[in-house]
Design an enzyme around this catalytic site. Structure first.
Site, PDB file in Angstrom:
ATOM      1  N   GLU A  75       8.987   1.982  11.284  1.00 45.65           N
ATOM      2  CA  GLU A  75       9.874   3.140  11.439  1.00 45.65           C
ATOM      3  C   GLU A  75       9.003   4.376  11.440  1.00 45.65           C
ATOM      4  O   GLU A  75       8.299   4.652  10.458  1.00 45.65           O
ATOM      5  CB  GLU A  75      10.893   3.224  10.300  1.00 45.65           C
ATOM      6  CG  GLU A  75      11.828   4.420  10.441  1.00 45.65           C
ATOM      7  CD  GLU A  75      12.437   4.854   9.123  1.00 45.65           C
ATOM      8  OE1 GLU A  75      12.678   6.066   8.975  1.00 45.65           O
ATOM      9  OE2 GLU A  75      12.656   3.993   8.258  1.00 45.65           O
TER      10      GLU A  75
ATOM     11  N   LYS B 120       0.870  -1.164   0.000  1.00 46.21           N
ATOM     12  CA  LYS B 120       0.000   0.000   0.000  1.00 46.21           C
ATOM     13  C   LYS B 120       0.916   1.226   0.000  1.00 46.21           C
ATOM     14  O   LYS B 120       1.439   1.622   1.044  1.00 46.21           O
ATOM     15  CB  LYS B 120      -0.921  -0.019   1.228  1.00 46.21           C
ATOM     16  CG  LYS B 120      -2.092   0.986   1.147  1.00 46.21           C
ATOM     17  CD  LYS B 120      -1.612   2.381   1.430  1.00 46.21           C
ATOM     18  CE  LYS B 120      -2.695   3.424   1.269  1.00 46.21           C
ATOM     19  NZ  LYS B 120      -2.155   4.794   1.271  1.00 46.21           N
TER      20      LYS B 120
ATOM     21  N   GLU C  89       8.428  17.372  14.644  1.00 43.30           N
ATOM     22  CA  GLU C  89       9.169  17.106  13.416  1.00 43.30           C
ATOM     23  C   GLU C  89       8.752  18.134  12.370  1.00 43.30           C
ATOM     24  O   GLU C  89       7.563  18.341  12.126  1.00 43.30           O
ATOM     25  CB  GLU C  89       8.856  15.688  12.931  1.00 43.30           C
ATOM     26  CG  GLU C  89       9.651  15.244  11.738  1.00 43.30           C
ATOM     27  CD  GLU C  89       9.371  13.790  11.376  1.00 43.30           C
ATOM     28  OE1 GLU C  89      10.312  13.086  10.970  1.00 43.30           O
ATOM     29  OE2 GLU C  89       8.207  13.359  11.509  1.00 43.30           O
TER      30      GLU C  89
ATOM     31  N   CYS D 142      13.386  11.360   7.335  1.00 45.45           N
ATOM     32  CA  CYS D 142      13.148  10.998   8.737  1.00 45.45           C
ATOM     33  C   CYS D 142      14.371  11.253   9.604  1.00 45.45           C
ATOM     34  O   CYS D 142      14.242  11.518  10.800  1.00 45.45           O
ATOM     35  CB  CYS D 142      12.706   9.549   8.843  1.00 45.45           C
ATOM     36  SG  CYS D 142      13.828   8.359   8.099  1.00 45.45           S
TER      37      CYS D 142
END
Length: 455
Positions: free
Chosen positions: A235, A163, A364, A269
């Site tokens: 993750e 997906k 973030e 990331c």
């Protein structure tokens, strides 16, 4: 049948005189109806039995041959990455080329990790297939991140339902369609759709979810996978700190700080998000950061000499602006750039005076921002570096004492005078940046069921 349309990340703009946002469509794919998901899972489960019956070496050979077929569409994949998520053509080419060229080595490493181990006394430690694995992949590295999870899942003997992000459906479709010219039918399938489809996939009759994406999505996956006790490898987000000691090589620290903050337009990331600099060298550090950051060129994927592409979509663009505006309102100084940029770009931005109450420090950012704070006590810097729910990667630049500082940082990957996660190492996050991990033998084995067989 519903259609999922993909848009050019570099073309988002507001229509003059209104708040309407327009973008150029790149193409479309058929979206999978949730009502059709059970059939996809049934096909995956049926094909998995024959796939698992093959020898490990045979599955390796299938996968390597399938990846060789990607060479025929290498340029098209790179172009689609550039259009769909904005990455410049040079970096997109590296992503595609690296995925293809590393496939034989990666497949061999996975095969070695999953081979049965002789424990003596007529006993083996085996790594058996789990069944059906859902791989839910992100948009920022749409080929590489999918590959990191998909290949060990396949070689372990599982069937895979991929997906992909709805931001990069064309990349995923071409990737899967090309691999499927070689792979047996339904061993690998793609399920195109939005997060609602992803949520349905998590609760479907599958055995494992391998996910790369946001912390919020990871928590949702974990909660919904719990009733079936599904295997999880996730993750999640990061808010990576960097500490620059007075003894650091300032030029090396500057190069890393800027490159790590700006790579992939900051949409990475392990992007450096918070920099704590000893006040004794802060003036020189900030000056050199601005000098280097000013040289970065912003533009679309097909422009020459581009270092920073667009934000992937208006939502991400607005998120970065909100953090910059919050920082300005709370006293931050803008050494380069501003808190107001038009779609779809964020220009290279350097902010000083970062404080713990700013969104730039707490959350973030995922944008091309160098955010700097000064310290006069290394213990304070360590405390602030660790004061986060995230713990993906961290870096310390310094001479004597740098290793001792690094040992105190709460992250899954820590680098001294370099970034975390260098070399052939697992990709692993601490705290809420990860659940399980992937990469190297230990990570590959998470895609198999351990079985002790005594004869």
């Amino acid at each position: 049948m519903a259609v999922l349309t993909s848009y050019d990340a570099g073309s988002y703009h507001k229509v003059a005189g209104s708040d309407t946002i327009q973008a150029t469509a790149v193409g479309s794919v058929d979206a999978l109806a949730i009502s059709d998901l059970p059939q996809v899972i049934a096909q995956a489960r049926s094909s998995q039995k024959a796939w698992a019956s093959l020898a490990l070496s045979e599955r390796q050979q299938y996968v390597v041959k399938a990846y060789q077929a990607l060479a025929e569409v290498q340029d098209e994949l790179a172009m689609l990455i550039g259009q769909e998520m904005g990455k410049d053509y040079r970096r997109a080419t590296y992503e595609v080329g690296g995925t293809i060229q590393n496939a034989p080595y990666f497949a061999g490493e996975i095969g070695d990790a999953l081979a049965a181990e002789d424990l003596g006394h007529n006993t083996q430690l085996q790594y058996r297939p789990l069944g059906v694995v859902a791989v839910i992949s992100p948009w920022n590295y749409p080929l590489a991140m999918a590959n990191n999870l998909l290949m060990p899942a396949l070689i372990a003997g599982n069937s895979v339902v991929l997906k992909p992000s709805e931001e990069t459906p064309l990349v995923a479709q071409l990737f899967v369609d090309t691999l499927n010219k070689v792979l047996p039918a339904h061993v690998l399938q793609v399920a195109q759709g939005d997060k609602v489809l992803g949520q349905a996939l998590v609760i479907a009759d599958i055995n494992m979810v391998a996910f790369t994406g946001s912390l919020a999505a990871g928590k949702h996956i974990m909660a919904n996978a719990a009733p079936g006790l599904k295997r999880l490898v996730m993750e999640l987000g990061g808010n990576d700190p960097m500490i620059v000691m007075a003894s650091a090589n300032i030029d090396a620290a500057v190069r890393f700080a800027v490159a790590s903050s700006f790579e992939n337009a900051g949409q990475m990331c392990t992007s450096t998000e918070r920099i704590y600099v000893d006040e004794r060298i802060a003036d020189e550090f900030e000056q050199k950061v601005v000098q280097l950051a000013s040289r970065y060129q912003v533009g679309t994927w097909d422009q020459a000499q581009v270092n920073i592409g667009p934000m992937v979509n208006p939502t991400q663009h607005q998120k970065v602006l909100q953090q910059l505006q919050d920082a300005k309102a709370k006293g931050a100084q803008f050494l380069l750039g501003s808190d107001d940029y038009s779609l779809p770009f964020i220009q290279p931005t350097v902010v000083s005076g970062l404080t713990p109450d700013m969104l730039l420090e707490r959350e973030e950012t995922f944008g091309p921002v160098v955010a700097i704070s000064r310290f006069n006590d290394i213990n304070d810097a360590i405390t602030r570096a660790n004061d986060s729910i995230y713990g993906l990667s961290a870096a310390v630049f310094g001479g004597q004492g740098a290793h001792a500082v690094a040992e105190q940082l709460e992250a899954g990957m820590v680098g001294v005078n370099q970034g975390g996660g260098a070399g052939n190492a697992p990709w692993v996050g601490a705290k809420q940046s990860g659940f399980g991990f992937h990469g190297t033998a230990a990570g590959h084995r998470q895609f198999g069921q351990v079985r002790v067989m005594s004869y």
